[in-house]
Every structure is written in structure tokens, then in C-alpha cells.
Enzyme design. Structure first.
Site, mmCIF file in Angstrom:
data_model
loop_
_atom_site.group_PDB
_atom_site.id
_atom_site.type_symbol
_atom_site.label_atom_id
_atom_site.label_comp_id
_atom_site.label_asym_id
_atom_site.label_seq_id
_atom_site.Cartn_x
_atom_site.Cartn_y
_atom_site.Cartn_z
ATOM 1 N N LYS A 25 34.498 35.166 42.022
ATOM 2 C CA LYS A 25 33.564 35.635 40.990
ATOM 3 C C LYS A 25 33.328 34.558 39.937
ATOM 4 O O LYS A 25 32.193 34.263 39.561
ATOM 5 C CB LYS A 25 34.106 36.909 40.302
ATOM 6 C CG LYS A 25 34.419 38.041 41.256
ATOM 7 C CD LYS A 25 34.948 39.264 40.529
ATOM 8 C CE LYS A 25 36.276 39.082 39.811
ATOM 9 N NZ LYS A 25 37.430 38.797 40.696
ATOM 10 N N ARG A 100 35.673 47.078 34.891
ATOM 11 C CA ARG A 100 36.789 47.115 35.834
ATOM 12 C C ARG A 100 37.359 48.506 36.026
ATOM 13 O O ARG A 100 38.293 48.685 36.793
ATOM 14 C CB ARG A 100 37.898 46.239 35.275
ATOM 15 C CG ARG A 100 38.206 45.027 36.117
ATOM 16 C CD ARG A 100 39.224 44.267 35.337
ATOM 17 N NE ARG A 100 39.972 43.381 36.135
ATOM 18 C CZ ARG A 100 39.777 42.063 36.135
ATOM 19 N NH1 ARG A 100 38.811 41.532 35.431
ATOM 20 N NH2 ARG A 100 40.564 41.299 36.848
ATOM 21 N N ARG A 139 44.734 28.006 43.267
ATOM 22 C CA ARG A 139 43.772 27.749 42.173
ATOM 23 C C ARG A 139 44.391 26.864 41.087
ATOM 24 O O ARG A 139 45.536 27.026 40.681
ATOM 25 C CB ARG A 139 43.338 29.071 41.550
ATOM 26 C CG ARG A 139 42.489 28.852 40.293
ATOM 27 C CD ARG A 139 41.782 30.078 39.814
ATOM 28 N NE ARG A 139 42.624 31.259 39.793
ATOM 29 C CZ ARG A 139 42.146 32.502 39.779
ATOM 30 N NH1 ARG A 139 40.851 32.711 39.783
ATOM 31 N NH2 ARG A 139 42.972 33.526 39.766
ATOM 32 N N ARG A 172 47.106 29.197 36.199
ATOM 33 C CA ARG A 172 47.109 30.350 35.304
ATOM 34 C C ARG A 172 48.441 31.088 35.384
ATOM 35 O O ARG A 172 49.056 31.152 36.438
ATOM 36 C CB ARG A 172 45.988 31.317 35.714
ATOM 37 C CG ARG A 172 44.682 30.999 35.056
ATOM 38 C CD ARG A 172 43.511 31.770 35.600
ATOM 39 N NE ARG A 172 43.737 33.186 35.871
ATOM 40 C CZ ARG A 172 42.784 34.011 36.300
ATOM 41 N NH1 ARG A 172 41.557 33.547 36.491
ATOM 42 N NH2 ARG A 172 43.039 35.270 36.537
ATOM 43 N N ARG A 183 48.370 42.695 40.822
ATOM 44 C CA ARG A 183 46.940 42.545 40.489
ATOM 45 C C ARG A 183 46.067 43.224 41.547
ATOM 46 O O ARG A 183 45.087 43.875 41.227
ATOM 47 C CB ARG A 183 46.575 41.063 40.369
ATOM 48 C CG ARG A 183 47.088 40.442 39.087
ATOM 49 C CD ARG A 183 46.895 38.950 39.061
ATOM 50 N NE ARG A 183 45.500 38.548 39.024
ATOM 51 C CZ ARG A 183 45.096 37.296 39.215
ATOM 52 N NH1 ARG A 183 45.970 36.343 39.457
ATOM 53 N NH2 ARG A 183 43.814 37.006 39.158
HETATM 54 P P1 AP5 Z 1 37.731 32.243 41.431
HETATM 55 O O1 AP5 Z 1 36.276 31.975 41.409
HETATM 56 O O2 AP5 Z 1 38.567 31.735 40.316
HETATM 57 O O3 AP5 Z 1 37.987 33.809 41.719
HETATM 58 P P2 AP5 Z 1 37.810 35.085 40.794
HETATM 59 O O4 AP5 Z 1 37.214 36.156 41.634
HETATM 60 O O5 AP5 Z 1 37.119 34.715 39.525
HETATM 61 O O6 AP5 Z 1 39.325 35.422 40.565
HETATM 62 P P3 AP5 Z 1 40.144 35.853 39.264
HETATM 63 O O7 AP5 Z 1 41.587 35.787 39.678
HETATM 64 O O8 AP5 Z 1 39.742 35.063 38.062
HETATM 65 O O9 AP5 Z 1 39.711 37.307 39.110
HETATM 66 P P4 AP5 Z 1 40.425 38.387 38.338
HETATM 67 O O10 AP5 Z 1 39.376 39.415 38.305
HETATM 68 O O11 AP5 Z 1 41.732 38.805 38.873
HETATM 69 O O12 AP5 Z 1 40.823 37.663 36.941
HETATM 70 P P5 AP5 Z 1 40.257 37.790 35.458
HETATM 71 O O13 AP5 Z 1 40.343 36.483 34.832
HETATM 72 O O14 AP5 Z 1 38.966 38.524 35.442
HETATM 73 O O15 AP5 Z 1 38.283 31.672 42.834
HETATM 74 C C1 AP5 Z 1 39.677 31.782 43.160
HETATM 75 C C2 AP5 Z 1 40.111 30.519 43.909
HETATM 76 O O16 AP5 Z 1 39.470 30.489 45.195
HETATM 77 C C3 AP5 Z 1 39.727 29.207 43.211
HETATM 78 O O17 AP5 Z 1 40.743 28.277 43.424
HETATM 79 C C4 AP5 Z 1 38.407 28.774 43.910
HETATM 80 O O18 AP5 Z 1 38.255 27.363 43.923
HETATM 81 C C5 AP5 Z 1 38.625 29.324 45.307
HETATM 82 N N1 AP5 Z 1 37.395 29.807 45.949
HETATM 83 C C6 AP5 Z 1 36.377 30.485 45.355
HETATM 84 N N2 AP5 Z 1 35.439 30.810 46.267
HETATM 85 C C7 AP5 Z 1 35.890 30.331 47.461
HETATM 86 C C8 AP5 Z 1 35.358 30.361 48.794
HETATM 87 N N3 AP5 Z 1 34.189 30.953 49.063
HETATM 88 N N4 AP5 Z 1 36.094 29.781 49.777
HETATM 89 C C9 AP5 Z 1 37.284 29.197 49.508
HETATM 90 N N5 AP5 Z 1 37.833 29.118 48.258
HETATM 91 C C10 AP5 Z 1 37.136 29.690 47.256
HETATM 92 O O19 AP5 Z 1 41.323 38.787 34.809
HETATM 93 C C11 AP5 Z 1 42.635 38.395 34.534
HETATM 94 C C12 AP5 Z 1 43.354 39.508 33.802
HETATM 95 O O20 AP5 Z 1 42.707 39.791 32.540
HETATM 96 C C13 AP5 Z 1 43.392 40.878 34.505
HETATM 97 O O21 AP5 Z 1 44.437 40.949 35.444
HETATM 98 C C14 AP5 Z 1 43.570 41.825 33.316
HETATM 99 O O22 AP5 Z 1 44.900 41.846 32.877
HETATM 100 C C15 AP5 Z 1 42.712 41.188 32.240
HETATM 101 N N6 AP5 Z 1 41.314 41.682 32.244
HETATM 102 C C16 AP5 Z 1 40.195 40.910 32.407
HETATM 103 N N7 AP5 Z 1 39.094 41.663 32.360
HETATM 104 C C17 AP5 Z 1 39.515 42.938 32.175
HETATM 105 C C18 AP5 Z 1 38.829 44.184 32.068
HETATM 106 N N8 AP5 Z 1 37.486 44.270 32.144
HETATM 107 N N9 AP5 Z 1 39.563 45.307 31.897
HETATM 108 C C19 AP5 Z 1 40.911 45.255 31.810
HETATM 109 N N10 AP5 Z 1 41.628 44.104 31.901
HETATM 110 C C20 AP5 Z 1 40.930 42.951 32.090
#
Ligand code: AP5
Length: 228
Positions: A25, A100, A139, A172, A183
Site C-alpha cells: 500500500k 481500518r 522491508r 520499523r 498484525r
Molecule cells: P509496503 O508498501 O511498505 O507495504 P504496506 O502495505 O504499506 O505495509 P505496512 O506494513 O506499512 O502496512 P500496515 O498497514 O501494517 O502498516 P501501517 O504503517 O499502516 O511494502 C512492504 C514491503 O514489500 C516493502 O519492503 C516493499 O519494498 C515490498 N513490496 C511492496 N510491493 C511489492 C511487490 N509487489 N512485490 C514485492 N515486494 C513488494 O500501520 C502500522 C501500525 O500503526 C498499525 O499496526 C497500527 O498499530 C497503527 N495504525 C495505523 N493506521 C491505523 C488506523 N487507521 N487505525 C488503527 N491503528 C492504525
């Protein structure tokens, strides 16, 4: 003509990127935001910034994020409302990691209506959980500009350094192997119901996120272009 060289119009709506941790994402949201010159609103990045600055909100969410749980809706919603009411969001924006929960989605639909936006476009990044672990543990993120790398799939030219600005690449706190399972559980229990929620509303478009980064980008851009 390459897609980048066309001058795209504005997004003029909220685009939501939905999918499990590591689905890509953030990687694709940065691309879309850059192409349409729209703000990229990652609630995860916003919280991580609070944590690194040591704000009261950061202190509150730090242990929650570190164990892979979701931050309570009340804290998320206040932060999101303040952000989308800023002037730079007036021509559309990209949500990455929000909403979410069903409660967050219901709140967002009211907020969008109140601020004069049409209903959101939702892009669902579908990825088998078995692929999540490799994506997450591989990552690395630039400490300076936030560029996202992967030691297996998208390595930097120089190990440990960002190609764009030479910044240090870090892991991270929630990308440790032992935090991946909680997660994913939080995703399956609280966030996955949004897939059928938005599908029922006719807003959801699926992307096969197991494909290469370039392929996923093309699928995503096709959806955005065809949903004007
Ligand atoms: P990446 O693009 O970083 O993936 P992502 O989907 O953004 O993954 P996240 O782990 O950031 O998502 P998340 O939703 O768990 O975390 P968030 O920060 O929102 O890609 C991942 C890896 O794969 C990278 O190394 C990339 O290079 C590689 N890659 C990408 N595409 C690829 C492909 N096609 N092929 C191969 N490799 C690829 O949330 C973190 C925390 O914050 C949550 O756990 C929660 O505690 C809190 N939080 C955030 N938002 C909320 C909310 N709305 N409500 C409640 N808590 C929240």
C-alpha cells in the site's frame, strides 16, 4: 507515451488503499500521490512521526504499535479529521492504512460528505498471508525521506543507504518477525470486514498484490484512470 509523462488531472476524491500489512500500500500510495500531486496520508507514518518526536500521542501509541495492535478509533479519527481539513487536501488525497475498522469507515463517509467530497474509490491489495512475512521482514525504510526498500525484492544500490538522499535505511519497530502474526490477526479480525463492506457499496476494486511492483502499479493506475 509513458504514463508519467502525461499530465494527469487531479484526483478530486479520496482514494483508499486497503490490504494486509506488507501488501504494498505504502509503495503504491507514494507513486499515486506523486503522479497526481496529491497528499499521501498514511496514518501509520503519522503515528510513527509522533513516536519519533516523543509527543504525548506518540507516547500513547508507541506500545500499541510495537505489539501489533490497532490504535483506538478515537485517537485515529481526531488525527484524520484535522489532516483532511487542511487546504492541501482540497483536490483529493490518498489514504494508506485508513480506514481500518468499520467504525472508521462509517466516520469517514460522514466526514467526506461534510467536506463536499464524492464517495471514495477503494483499491484492495489482495495478498496471501504466506507472502506477508518475507515482505515485512525484508522491508527497510529511509530515515530521511521515507522511501521504502526491500532487501529481497527492491534493494538499494548501496547497502543500508537510500538511493535518493543517502539517508540511513532502518527497520520499523513493528517489522520484527514476532510482531507479524499479531498484525495479521488484527487485520483479519478488524480490517478485512471492510473488504465486503466496500464491495457491497460497489466502491471496491481488487489488485493482485502478489505480482511485481511494476505490475501492481499498472493495475492500480488502470483502476484510478477508469474510475474518474
Ligand atoms: P509496503 O508498501 O511498505 O507495504 P504496506 O502495505 O504499506 O505495509 P505496512 O506494513 O506499512 O502496512 P500496515 O498497514 O501494517 O502498516 P501501517 O504503517 O499502516 O511494502 C512492504 C514491503 O514489500 C516493502 O519492503 C516493499 O519494498 C515490498 N513490496 C511492496 N510491493 C511489492 C511487490 N509487489 N512485490 C514485492 N515486494 C513488494 O500501520 C502500522 C501500525 O500503526 C498499525 O499496526 C497500527 O498499530 C497503527 N495504525 C495505523 N493506521 C491505523 C488506523 N487507521 N487505525 C488503527 N491503528 C492504525
Amino acid at each position: 507515451m509513458a504514463p508519467e509523462s502525461r499530465a494527469p488531472e487531479r484526483l478530486d476524491r479520496a482514494v483508499i488503499f486497503l490490504g494486509p500489512p506488507g501488501a504494498g500500500k505504502g509503495t503504491q500510495a507514494k507513486e499515486l500521490a506523486k503522479l497526481y500531486r496529491a497528499p499521501h496520508l498514511s496514518t501509520g507514518d503519522m503515528f510513527r512521526e509522533h513516536v519519533s518526536l516523543g509527543t504525548p500521542l506518540g507516547e500513547q501509541v508507541k506500545p500499541i504499535m510495537a505489539r501489533g495492535d490497532l490504535v483506538p478509533d478515537s485517537l485515529v479519527l481526531k488525527m484524520v479529521r484535522e489532516r483532511i481539513e487542511r487546504p492541501d487536501c482540497s483536490h483529493g488525497f490518498v489514504f494508506d492504512g485508513f480506514p481500518r475498522t468499520v467504525a472508521q469507515a462509517q466516520y469517514l463517509s460522514v466526514l467526506l460528505r461534510q467536506n463536499g467530497y464524492r464517495p471514495p474509490l477503494v483499491v484492495h491489495f489482495a495478498l496471501d498471508p504466506v507472502l506477508v512475512l518475507k515482505r515485512i521482514t525484508g522491508r527497510r525504510v529511509c530515515k530521511v525521506g521515507g522511501e521504502i526498500y526491500n532487501i529481497y525484492e527492491r534493494p538499494p544500490k548501496v547497502e543500508g543507504r537510500c538511493d535518493n538522499d543517502g539517508g540511513e535505511l532502518i527497520q520499523r519497530a513493528d517489522d520484527r518477525e514476532e510482531v507479524v502474526a499479531p498484525r495479521l490477526q488484527a487485520y483479519e479480525k478488524l480490517t478485512e470486514p471492510l473488504v465486503s463492506y466496500y464491495r457491497r457499496l460497489g466502491r471496491l476494486h481488487d489488485v493482485d498484490a502478489s505480482k511485481s511492483i511494476d505490475d501492481v502499479r499498472e493495475q492500480m493506475l488502470e483502476i484510478v484512470r477508469n474510475s474518474r
